[in-house]
Scaffold this motif. Structure first.
Motif, PDB file in Angstrom:
ATOM      1  N   LYS A   1      -0.655 -35.753  12.969  1.00 60.17           N
ATOM      2  CA  LYS A   1       0.228 -36.793  12.667  1.00 60.17           C
ATOM      3  C   LYS A   1       0.681 -37.569  14.148  1.00 60.17           C
ATOM      4  O   LYS A   1       0.620 -38.725  14.215  1.00 60.17           O
ATOM      5  CB  LYS A   1       1.390 -36.398  11.868  1.00 60.17           C
ATOM      6  CG  LYS A   1       2.090 -37.553  11.275  1.00 60.17           C
ATOM      7  CD  LYS A   1       3.415 -36.914  10.736  1.00 60.17           C
ATOM      8  CE  LYS A   1       4.171 -38.203  10.108  1.00 60.17           C
ATOM      9  NZ  LYS A   1       5.449 -37.756   9.408  1.00 60.17           N
ATOM     10  N   SER A   2       0.953 -36.721  14.898  1.00 63.79           N
ATOM     11  CA  SER A   2       1.498 -37.050  16.093  1.00 63.79           C
ATOM     12  C   SER A   2       0.179 -37.917  17.034  1.00 63.79           C
ATOM     13  O   SER A   2       0.546 -39.060  17.643  1.00 63.79           O
ATOM     14  CB  SER A   2       2.028 -36.094  17.035  1.00 63.79           C
ATOM     15  OG  SER A   2       2.706 -36.705  18.299  1.00 63.79           O
ATOM     16  N   LEU A   3      -0.927 -36.973  16.899  1.00 64.54           N
ATOM     17  CA  LEU A   3      -2.061 -37.651  17.921  1.00 64.54           C
ATOM     18  C   LEU A   3      -2.881 -38.815  17.241  1.00 64.54           C
ATOM     19  O   LEU A   3      -3.549 -39.734  18.109  1.00 64.54           O
ATOM     20  CB  LEU A   3      -2.735 -36.589  18.309  1.00 64.54           C
ATOM     21  CG  LEU A   3      -2.415 -35.661  19.274  1.00 64.54           C
ATOM     22  CD1 LEU A   3      -3.116 -34.171  19.258  1.00 64.54           C
ATOM     23  CD2 LEU A   3      -2.450 -36.275  20.642  1.00 64.54           C
ATOM     24  N   GLY A   4      -2.951 -38.806  15.711  1.00 60.80           N
ATOM     25  CA  GLY A   4      -3.578 -39.973  15.268  1.00 60.80           C
ATOM     26  C   GLY A   4      -5.029 -39.381  14.914  1.00 60.80           C
ATOM     27  O   GLY A   4      -5.769 -40.336  15.028  1.00 60.80           O
ATOM     28  N   LYS A   5      -5.261 -38.135  15.066  1.00 57.77           N
ATOM     29  CA  LYS A   5      -6.603 -37.647  15.172  1.00 57.77           C
ATOM     30  C   LYS A   5      -6.788 -36.302  14.768  1.00 57.77           C
ATOM     31  O   LYS A   5      -5.860 -35.564  14.741  1.00 57.77           O
ATOM     32  CB  LYS A   5      -7.416 -37.860  16.419  1.00 57.77           C
ATOM     33  CG  LYS A   5      -6.987 -37.096  17.627  1.00 57.77           C
ATOM     34  CD  LYS A   5      -7.552 -37.388  18.788  1.00 57.77           C
ATOM     35  CE  LYS A   5      -7.227 -36.733  20.141  1.00 57.77           C
ATOM     36  NZ  LYS A   5      -7.786 -36.798  21.393  1.00 57.77           N
ATOM     37  N   LYS A   6      -7.735 -35.850  14.287  1.00 59.84           N
ATOM     38  CA  LYS A   6      -8.080 -34.591  13.865  1.00 59.84           C
ATOM     39  C   LYS A   6      -7.972 -33.330  15.124  1.00 59.84           C
ATOM     40  O   LYS A   6      -8.208 -33.775  16.313  1.00 59.84           O
ATOM     41  CB  LYS A   6      -9.577 -34.136  13.214  1.00 59.84           C
ATOM     42  CG  LYS A   6      -9.670 -34.883  11.982  1.00 59.84           C
ATOM     43  CD  LYS A   6      -8.900 -34.556  11.012  1.00 59.84           C
ATOM     44  CE  LYS A   6      -9.516 -34.967   9.680  1.00 59.84           C
ATOM     45  NZ  LYS A   6      -8.676 -34.606   8.512  1.00 59.84           N
ATOM     46  N   VAL A   7      -7.329 -32.322  14.889  1.00 62.10           N
ATOM     47  CA  VAL A   7      -7.051 -31.196  15.773  1.00 62.10           C
ATOM     48  C   VAL A   7      -7.589 -29.910  15.193  1.00 62.10           C
ATOM     49  O   VAL A   7      -7.347 -29.520  14.147  1.00 62.10           O
ATOM     50  CB  VAL A   7      -5.676 -31.046  15.935  1.00 62.10           C
ATOM     51  CG1 VAL A   7      -5.463 -29.725  17.030  1.00 62.10           C
ATOM     52  CG2 VAL A   7      -4.792 -32.072  16.760  1.00 62.10           C
ATOM     53  N   LYS A   8      -8.604 -29.362  16.019  1.00 64.14           N
ATOM     54  CA  LYS A   8      -9.310 -28.099  15.440  1.00 64.14           C
ATOM     55  C   LYS A   8      -8.652 -26.998  16.058  1.00 64.14           C
ATOM     56  O   LYS A   8      -8.465 -26.860  17.402  1.00 64.14           O
ATOM     57  CB  LYS A   8     -10.730 -28.076  16.022  1.00 64.14           C
ATOM     58  CG  LYS A   8     -11.568 -26.735  15.613  1.00 64.14           C
ATOM     59  CD  LYS A   8     -13.174 -26.668  16.191  1.00 64.14           C
ATOM     60  CE  LYS A   8     -13.616 -25.507  15.837  1.00 64.14           C
ATOM     61  NZ  LYS A   8     -15.117 -25.750  16.200  1.00 64.14           N
ATOM     62  N   VAL A   9      -8.341 -25.816  15.110  1.00 60.46           N
ATOM     63  CA  VAL A   9      -7.577 -24.694  15.709  1.00 60.46           C
ATOM     64  C   VAL A   9      -8.760 -23.237  15.513  1.00 60.46           C
ATOM     65  O   VAL A   9      -8.928 -23.226  14.168  1.00 60.46           O
ATOM     66  CB  VAL A   9      -6.247 -24.540  15.002  1.00 60.46           C
ATOM     67  CG1 VAL A   9      -5.618 -23.252  15.219  1.00 60.46           C
ATOM     68  CG2 VAL A   9      -5.289 -25.653  15.238  1.00 60.46           C
ATOM     69  N   THR A  10      -8.803 -22.787  16.194  1.00 54.39           N
ATOM     70  CA  THR A  10      -9.417 -21.288  16.310  1.00 54.39           C
ATOM     71  C   THR A  10      -8.559 -20.146  16.205  1.00 54.39           C
ATOM     72  O   THR A  10      -7.876 -20.016  17.271  1.00 54.39           O
ATOM     73  CB  THR A  10     -10.575 -21.307  17.237  1.00 54.39           C
ATOM     74  OG1 THR A  10     -11.410 -22.366  17.203  1.00 54.39           O
ATOM     75  CG2 THR A  10     -11.340 -19.913  17.240  1.00 54.39           C
TER      76      THR A  10
END
Length: 263
Positions: A76-85
């Motif tokens: 929401k803050s970045l405005g793009k997808k964030v991948k988490v491993t």
């Protein structure tokens, strides 16, 4: 209160898996419902933008509690997808696989990952939530040094309340929480019911590990001291204390952020 590195059951290889998962599943539930680490989102966002990455390598993930909230807030803050491993020395495969199947941007590694020697192919912003205190100073420093050696950013985040009052609150709240929450933990396990209500080993081990965690947490000054070695001189290091809502009061979050200086 001075730091004391007493033993935690969760650190021991011999600790029965049924009790380990009973503890980590309970903590995962609490973190997923309270979102206590929400105040660190701007810190993580800043580093992701500096390093031009949207990939978080979460070390010592336990059962992954709260990571969905963190990912959602970051996206929401970045405005793009964030991948988490998600990774861990003792992976909770059932919890990991459940998260992976439910969320497209969450990946897992179900083999043991040593936080002091993370594989080279795992590139991204390394994070450690509520776990750095498990390591003695030489091992804690080795975790930071490994990130530096592999030229990746790292963030350490701990709930930092210390002192007698924090211990008293834990002794009261943990058994009450386990009694109320255990029937709702999924997947349902008869063993979890037995070792919570009939033979209360899960509450006792959780209380002990919680007290020891309070005694083990590094202060910002201790974290800063670790980074003042030659291996850390080409990194920017930031440490401090943030606050989160905790019941009727506020709790502390101690953090350490490190990322490579621009070359």
């Amino acid at each position: 209160m001075n730091r004391l590195h007493l033993f935690e059951f969760e650190d021991k290889k011999w600790f029965p898996d049924v009790l380990r998962k009973g503890t980590t599943d309970f903590l995962s539930f609490i973190f997923s419902k309270t979102n206590r680490y929400a105040p660190v989102v701007p810190l993580i966002k800043e580093v992701l933008e500096k390093e031009d990455t949207n990939h978080i390598i979460d070390l010592c993930s336990g059962a992954g509690g709260g990571i969905v909230n963190m990912q959602r807030d970051l996206e929401k803050s970045l405005g793009k997808k964030v991948k988490v491993t998600l990774t861990d020395k003792y992976p909770n495969k059932q919890a990991f696989d459940s998260l992976k199947s439910s969320y497209d941007e969450i990946d897992v590694i179900n083999t043991s990952i040593d936080a002091t020697n993370v594989p080279n192919d795992l590139k991204g912003f390394r994070t450690i939530f509520t776990a750095f205190h498990h390591f003695k100073p030489n091992m804690a420093e080795a975790i930071l040094r490994d990130a530096v050696n592999k030229d990746v950013p790292i963030g350490v985040f701990e709930l930092g309340n210390k002192g007698a009052l924090a211990i008293i609150k834990l002794i009261i709240s943990v058994p009450i929480g386990l009694i109320l929450i255990t029937p709702f933990l999924r997947p349902f396990k008869l063993s979890r019911i037995i070792f919570t209500y009939l033979i209360p080993l899960i509450p006792l081990c959780t209380i002990w590990d919680g007290i020891v965690s309070i005694l083990r947490v590094y202060s910002p000054q201790e974290l800063e001291e670790m980074t003042k070695k030659d291996w850390g001189k080409n990194y920017t290091w930031k440490t401090g204390i943030l606050h989160h809502e905790e019941g009727v009061g506020k709790g502390e979050i101690i953090y350490l952020i490190g990322y490579p200086n621009k070359r």
